[in-house]
Write a protein that holds these residues in place. Sequence first.
Motif: not given
Length: 191
Positions: A63-67, A72-76, A184-186
């Motif tokens: 819905l937000f166009g997120l993967d 995970a990067l926002a949480g990091a 791991s996410n960048i």
Amino acid sequence: MFNFKEILSVTLILFAIIDILGSIPIIIELRKREGVIQSEKATLVAGVLMIVFLFLGQEILKLFGLDFESFALAGAIILFLIGMEMVLGIHLFQSNPNSKTGSIVPLAFPLIVGAGTLTTLLSLRAAYSLSNILVGIVINLVFVYIVLKSSSWIERKLGDSGSDILRKVFGVILLAIAIKLFKSNIHFGVG
């Protein structure tokens, strides 16, 4: 329907990801800053987040166009900032003394239910029966509630110097986890 082996597996996987024992220094710090940890509220919000994400997680991200990597990067980033607070003894998350929202952010989300927990729930959904996952979630929430409720007792047992040492050590560990999530996410583009 219910399978003890599946319930045990789900419970242990979620226990490792949630890592409520590793969050004890953060919980103690939040209780000192906020004055109180609302154990029931934090546990309830964490449970609602996990169950909603279990059923609607992929749709919410779409819905937000997120993967998963962005999530995970926002949480990091949040974990990194909390780790910096713990190691340096500074306060980046300013709280309104009247609002008492520390039991929700950052405690219920992202500490108890972070990006790792949410993405793990989606992975578990593909491998285990829904009823067994729900039982595993409830078992973990009971343990989370017990740890939250006994945070002042744990702090008394540790003492001031024990709390300080634990906070610094776990702050460094939290920074390392955040950096691992970053790495791991960048994805670095070439060219």
